[in-house]
Design a protein around this motif. Structure first.
Motif, PDB file in Angstrom:
ATOM      1  N   GLN A 191      39.907 -41.850 -85.971  1.00 49.13           N
ATOM      2  CA  GLN A 191      39.689 -43.087 -85.196  1.00 49.13           C
ATOM      3  C   GLN A 191      40.508 -44.270 -85.721  1.00 49.13           C
ATOM      4  N   ILE A 192      41.248 -44.061 -86.797  1.00 51.48           N
ATOM      5  CA  ILE A 192      41.980 -45.176 -87.417  1.00 51.48           C
ATOM      6  C   ILE A 192      43.275 -45.467 -86.662  1.00 51.48           C
ATOM      7  N   ASP A 193      43.478 -46.744 -86.323  1.00 54.23           N
ATOM      8  CA  ASP A 193      44.721 -47.200 -85.692  1.00 54.23           C
ATOM      9  C   ASP A 193      45.652 -47.675 -86.810  1.00 54.23           C
ATOM     10  N   LEU A 194      46.654 -46.862 -87.136  1.00 52.75           N
ATOM     11  CA  LEU A 194      47.533 -47.187 -88.264  1.00 52.75           C
ATOM     12  C   LEU A 194      48.348 -48.453 -88.012  1.00 52.75           C
ATOM     13  N   LYS A 195      48.706 -48.697 -86.764  1.00 51.38           N
ATOM     14  CA  LYS A 195      49.492 -49.906 -86.448  1.00 51.38           C
ATOM     15  C   LYS A 195      48.712 -51.175 -86.780  1.00 51.38           C
ATOM     16  N   ALA A 196      47.402 -51.087 -86.622  1.00 47.49           N
ATOM     17  CA  ALA A 196      46.562 -52.251 -86.905  1.00 47.49           C
ATOM     18  C   ALA A 196      46.346 -52.433 -88.407  1.00 47.49           C
ATOM     19  N   ARG A 197      46.571 -51.359 -89.178  1.00 50.80           N
ATOM     20  CA  ARG A 197      46.299 -51.399 -90.624  1.00 50.80           C
ATOM     21  C   ARG A 197      47.532 -51.723 -91.461  1.00 50.80           C
ATOM     22  N   PHE A 198      48.714 -51.407 -90.937  1.00 54.76           N
ATOM     23  CA  PHE A 198      49.930 -51.568 -91.739  1.00 54.76           C
ATOM     24  C   PHE A 198      50.949 -52.430 -91.001  1.00 54.76           C
ATOM     25  N   SER A 199      51.513 -53.382 -91.727  1.00 53.45           N
ATOM     26  CA  SER A 199      52.496 -54.286 -91.131  1.00 53.45           C
ATOM     27  C   SER A 199      53.919 -53.925 -91.546  1.00 53.45           C
ATOM     28  N   ARG A 200      54.048 -52.999 -92.512  1.00 53.27           N
ATOM     29  CA  ARG A 200      55.378 -52.558 -92.932  1.00 53.27           C
ATOM     30  C   ARG A 200      55.347 -51.047 -93.180  1.00 53.27           C
ATOM     31  N   PRO A 201      56.522 -50.410 -93.249  1.00 53.52           N
ATOM     32  CA  PRO A 201      56.556 -48.954 -93.404  1.00 53.52           C
ATOM     33  C   PRO A 201      55.766 -48.469 -94.620  1.00 53.52           C
ATOM     34  N   PHE A 202      55.154 -47.301 -94.469  1.00 57.05           N
ATOM     35  CA  PHE A 202      54.264 -46.769 -95.506  1.00 57.05           C
ATOM     36  C   PHE A 202      54.387 -45.251 -95.547  1.00 57.05           C
ATOM     37  N   HIS A 203      53.824 -44.649 -96.589  1.00 56.19           N
ATOM     38  CA  HIS A 203      53.765 -43.191 -96.725  1.00 56.19           C
ATOM     39  C   HIS A 203      52.341 -42.718 -96.448  1.00 56.19           C
ATOM     40  N   ILE A 204      52.204 -41.525 -95.902  1.00 53.51           N
ATOM     41  CA  ILE A 204      50.898 -40.873 -95.791  1.00 53.51           C
ATOM     42  C   ILE A 204      50.886 -39.722 -96.790  1.00 53.51           C
ATOM     43  N   ILE A 205      49.958 -39.765 -97.736  1.00 55.51           N
ATOM     44  CA  ILE A 205      49.854 -38.754 -98.785  1.00 55.51           C
ATOM     45  C   ILE A 205      48.391 -38.353 -98.883  1.00 55.51           C
ATOM     46  N   SER A 206      48.103 -37.075 -98.689  1.00 55.11           N
ATOM     47  CA  SER A 206      46.693 -36.702 -98.625  1.00 55.11           C
ATOM     48  C   SER A 206      46.449 -35.224 -98.872  1.00 55.11           C
ATOM     49  N   ASN A 207      45.359 -34.956 -99.598  1.00 51.32           N
ATOM     50  CA  ASN A 207      44.782 -33.618 -99.649  1.00 51.32           C
ATOM     51  C   ASN A 207      43.820 -33.570 -98.468  1.00 51.32           C
ATOM     52  N   LEU A 208      44.337 -33.175 -97.312  1.00 53.10           N
ATOM     53  CA  LEU A 208      43.588 -33.322 -96.067  1.00 53.10           C
ATOM     54  C   LEU A 208      42.334 -32.453 -96.031  1.00 53.10           C
ATOM     55  N   PRO A 209      41.227 -33.007 -95.516  1.00 51.51           N
ATOM     56  CA  PRO A 209      40.059 -32.155 -95.266  1.00 51.51           C
ATOM     57  C   PRO A 209      40.483 -31.031 -94.317  1.00 51.51           C
ATOM     58  N   TYR A 210      40.142 -29.785 -94.665  1.00 52.05           N
ATOM     59  CA  TYR A 210      40.623 -28.640 -93.897  1.00 52.05           C
ATOM     60  C   TYR A 210      40.241 -28.702 -92.417  1.00 52.05           C
ATOM     61  N   ASN A 211      39.085 -29.298 -92.126  1.00 53.29           N
ATOM     62  CA  ASN A 211      38.595 -29.223 -90.747  1.00 53.29           C
ATOM     63  C   ASN A 211      39.277 -30.216 -89.799  1.00 53.29           C
ATOM     64  N   VAL A 212      40.017 -31.191 -90.308  1.00 56.70           N
ATOM     65  CA  VAL A 212      40.687 -32.158 -89.410  1.00 56.70           C
ATOM     66  C   VAL A 212      42.194 -32.245 -89.665  1.00 56.70           C
ATOM     67  N   GLY A 213      42.704 -31.439 -90.586  1.00 56.84           N
ATOM     68  CA  GLY A 213      44.111 -31.556 -90.980  1.00 56.84           C
ATOM     69  C   GLY A 213      45.081 -31.399 -89.820  1.00 56.84           C
ATOM     70  N   SER A 214      44.937 -30.330 -89.050  1.00 52.98           N
ATOM     71  CA  SER A 214      45.863 -30.075 -87.938  1.00 52.98           C
ATOM     72  C   SER A 214      45.762 -31.157 -86.865  1.00 52.98           C
TER      73      SER A 214
END
Length: 278
Positions: free
Chosen positions: A105-128
């Protein structure tokens, strides 16, 4: 590397807060600090960089990111983990922002004003689902500079698979039409607590120029239809998609081929023709 405070061992933090991995949330905790540092290093130096992390849990990878100098925005759905993350926030003032929410549900455009990296040990059930969301946004290039993501090894293999392999499919195409995707490192199941039943791997994706004239929603519909019946010929699996058979003819793709033999470039060309005939 920022001056890092002395932190208690992660196992101690977990014990103190009475935390256990919640399988319903797809959680598996990583304690190996060397492994976590290696994951954090995949996208390159993070000093002063903004990072988005999904499902930090008790904060193992979060520590590595903060110690590398990153400014981390972490979204954690599990309220049990918030006190442990609050402790990290106190140790790294102004470097960590924790959001208690569902990452989908997160809107990344609303959270970040400049370029960023996504780095995560994703929860298996929502990764894809998260990966498809990040790859299918209408505007390109995205605001994120790279994706460094832990998946089950089977899913990681699908993301980087080449045409003709048994792993090649919808995820391969959605990842590779807009990104360079590579398997960055395998991670043995024994590295996690509790150990999952399957192996894992970290995938690294960087955006590149998007092929012109292609609607991501069209490509998503096309690959969904094609690979829903991957053993059948394209003329059979695509017959329910309006305009698809005509698009196959215009794109000069043999309708008797099976979808796993069709390259990313051919699927992109087919999606372009599909939009034109419709």
């Amino acid at each position: 590397m920022s001056n890092s405070p002395s932190l208690p061992p992660l196992r101690e933090v977990i014990k103190r807060h009475g935390l256990t991995a919640n399988r319903a949330l797809g959680q598996n905790f990583l304690f190996d600090t060397q492994l976590l540092d290696r994951i954090a290093a995949i996208p390159g130096p993070l000093e002063g960089e903004q990072v988005f992390e999904v499902g930090p849990g008790p904060g193992g990878l979060t520590r590595a990111l903060l110690q590398a100098g990153a400014e981390v925005t972490a979204v954690e759905r599990d309220e049990r983990c918030l006190p442990a993350l609050d402790e990290l926030d106190a140790c790294f003032p102004n470097q960590l922002k924790v959001i208690n929410a569902d990452a989908l549900q997160i809107d990344l455009k609303a959270r970040f004003s400049r370029p960023f990296h996504i780095i995560s040990n994703l929860p298996y059930n929502v990764g894809s689902a998260l990966l498809v969301k990040w790859l299918s946004q209408p505007t390109w290039p995205p605001l994120w500079k790279s994706l460094t993501l832990m998946f089950q090894r089977e899913v990681a293999d699908r993301i980087v698979a080449a045409p003709g392999s048994s792993a090649y499919g919808r995820l391969s195409i959605l990842a590779q039409w807009r990104c360079d995707a590579k398997l960055a490192m395998p991670v043995h199941r024994s590295a996690f607590t509790p150990p999952p039943k399957v192996m894992s791997a970290v995938v690294y994706l960087t955006p590149r120029e998007q092929p012109p004239g292609v609607n991501p929603a069209t490509l998503e519909r096309l690959t969904q239809a094609a690979f829903s019946q991957r053993r059948k010929m394209l003329r059979q699996s695509l017959k329910g998609l309006p305009g698809a058979l005509e698009a196959l003819d215009i794109a000069a793709i043999d309708p008797t081929r099976r979808p796993e033999t069709v390259s990313v470039e051919e699927f992109v060309a087919l999606a372009r023709q599909l939009d034109e005939v419709n």
